[in-house]
Scaffold this active site. Structure first.
Site, PDB file in Angstrom:
ATOM      1  N   SER A  13       0.819  -1.214   0.000  1.00 16.36           N
ATOM      2  CA  SER A  13       0.000   0.000   0.000  1.00 16.36           C
ATOM      3  C   SER A  13       0.854   1.266   0.000  1.00 16.36           C
ATOM      4  O   SER A  13       0.370   2.354  -0.339  1.00 16.36           O
ATOM      5  CB  SER A  13      -0.957   0.016   1.198  1.00 16.36           C
ATOM      6  OG  SER A  13      -0.232   0.008   2.415  1.00 16.36           O
ATOM      7  N   SER A 139      14.691  -6.999   5.512  1.00 20.86           N
ATOM      8  CA  SER A 139      15.114  -6.809   6.892  1.00 20.86           C
ATOM      9  C   SER A 139      15.364  -5.315   7.101  1.00 20.86           C
ATOM     10  O   SER A 139      14.571  -4.481   6.662  1.00 20.86           O
ATOM     11  CB  SER A 139      16.360  -7.648   7.180  1.00 20.86           C
ATOM     12  OG  SER A 139      16.779  -7.511   8.520  1.00 20.86           O
ATOM     13  N   TYR A 153      11.677  -3.553  17.747  1.00 18.94           N
ATOM     14  CA  TYR A 153      11.919  -3.611  16.304  1.00 18.94           C
ATOM     15  C   TYR A 153      13.245  -4.306  16.018  1.00 18.94           C
ATOM     16  O   TYR A 153      13.323  -5.192  15.147  1.00 18.94           O
ATOM     17  CB  TYR A 153      11.933  -2.189  15.741  1.00 18.94           C
ATOM     18  CG  TYR A 153      12.138  -2.107  14.244  1.00 18.94           C
ATOM     19  CD1 TYR A 153      11.224  -2.681  13.366  1.00 18.94           C
ATOM     20  CD2 TYR A 153      13.237  -1.435  13.708  1.00 18.94           C
ATOM     21  CE1 TYR A 153      11.397  -2.604  11.996  1.00 18.94           C
ATOM     22  CE2 TYR A 153      13.425  -1.355  12.336  1.00 18.94           C
ATOM     23  CZ  TYR A 153      12.499  -1.937  11.480  1.00 18.94           C
ATOM     24  OH  TYR A 153      12.693  -1.858  10.122  1.00 18.94           O
ATOM     25  N   LYS A 157      13.833  -7.905  13.854  1.00 18.77           N
ATOM     26  CA  LYS A 157      14.685  -7.988  12.667  1.00 18.77           C
ATOM     27  C   LYS A 157      15.893  -8.900  12.896  1.00 18.77           C
ATOM     28  O   LYS A 157      16.337  -9.589  11.975  1.00 18.77           O
ATOM     29  CB  LYS A 157      15.138  -6.591  12.242  1.00 18.77           C
ATOM     30  CG  LYS A 157      14.000  -5.714  11.699  1.00 18.77           C
ATOM     31  CD  LYS A 157      13.336  -6.331  10.471  1.00 18.77           C
ATOM     32  CE  LYS A 157      12.300  -5.411   9.864  1.00 18.77           C
ATOM     33  NZ  LYS A 157      11.636  -5.985   8.672  1.00 18.77           N
TER      34      LYS A 157
END
Length: 287
Positions: A13, A139, A153, A157
């Site tokens: 999107s 990543s 976060y 990752k």
């Protein structure tokens, strides 16, 4: 360009997903662009009209296994196979550990880590049957070096990095390649409309409130001053798709390349001191 491929991309999107879908479609690939809410596909369609080509739009929520299964089944029914999957869907939540709730941390993993696994689990049988395919996991520089206020976060990752390295070895037997793309900071919606913060990030009662506000301003200033082109990521992904023997790790921007090199060669104490110096320069705790 190589022969047209059937390419599934998540999170289309906005940002890297949108640009990658539009670029690959303009090159004649059969692009299946997915997103949680297809009502948000207007910007993608506009970009595709500008560049030329066609895309299929499908709803896909990476955290919903049934949604993933339906999308992959629909693609297999139309095309018979999937050549490439680009796991791009994801987000980053800002907040010090004590300001983050358990739910916020788990949701970060549900999207950035388990969501990737949900998609891969569904596409592997298609690729294994054909004995070929590429799985490209988006990543981040945050998967190479951790920083304060982004622990959830970073962790998601780092988990993705380890999983991808293991999966690469497993799927080599079937002619399936697993690749990582590790971008640094680019000016995309992840830092603006799509930015997310811990429940207590803006809570003045939090002991971390002063430093949270300082880091938010520092990050926004850094992003505002960033002039790297997000299209570079789409170009890189196109090159990886076309390459016969692409490298496993792919760091597109010079800042992240330098950071990764320093991370490997410097003693950790010195490296972490540099990170703190860069991030907290000018910060003083209120008296």
């Amino acid at each position: 360009m190589s022969d047209p491929k059937v390419i599934l991309i998540t999170g289309c999107s906005s940002g890297f997903g949108l640009l990658t879908a539009a670029r690959l479609a303009s090159k004649g690939h059969h692009v299946v662009a997915t997103m949680r809410n297809p009502d948000k596909s207007g910007a993608l369609f506009q970009e595709v009209r500008t560049r030329g080509g066609n895309v299929d739009i499908l709803p896909l929520d990476v955290t919903d296994k049934a949604s993933v299964a339906r999308a992959v089944k629909d693609i297999a029914a139309k095309y018979g196979y999937i050549d490439v999957v680009v796991n791009n869907a994801g987000y980053g939540i800002g907040g010090f550990f004590e300001d983050l709730t358990d739910g916020e941390i788990r949701q970060q993993f549900e999207t950035n880590f388990f969501g990737v696994q949900n998609v891969i689990r569904e596409v592997i049988p298609c690729m294994r049957q054909k004995k070929s395919g590429k799985i490209i996991n988006i990543s981040s520089a945050a998967g190479l070096s951790a920083s304060p206020c982004f622990g959830a976060y970073n962790a998601s990752k780092w988990a993705l990095e380890g999983f991808s390295e293991s999966l690469r070895a497993e799927l080599k037997f079937w002619g399936i390649d697993v690749l990582l793309v590790e971008p640094g900071t680019y000016k995309t919606k992840i830092f603006y409309e799509n930015a997310r913060y811990a429940e207590n990030f803006n809570n003045p009662v939090s002991p971390y409130y002063p430093i949270s506000q300082f880091l938010e301003r520092r990050v926004k200033d850094s992003v505002d001053d960033c002039f790297k082109d997000p299209e570079d990521i789409a170009i890189l992904i196109e090159k990886l798709i076309d390459a016969k023997n692409p490298p496993f790790r792919n760091i597109p921007d010079i800042e992240t390349q330098v950071m990764y090199a320093l991370r490997k060669i410097l003693p950790f104490r010195l490296y972490s001191w540099l990170i703190r110096k860069v991030l907290f320069s000018g910060f003083q705790w209120p008296v």
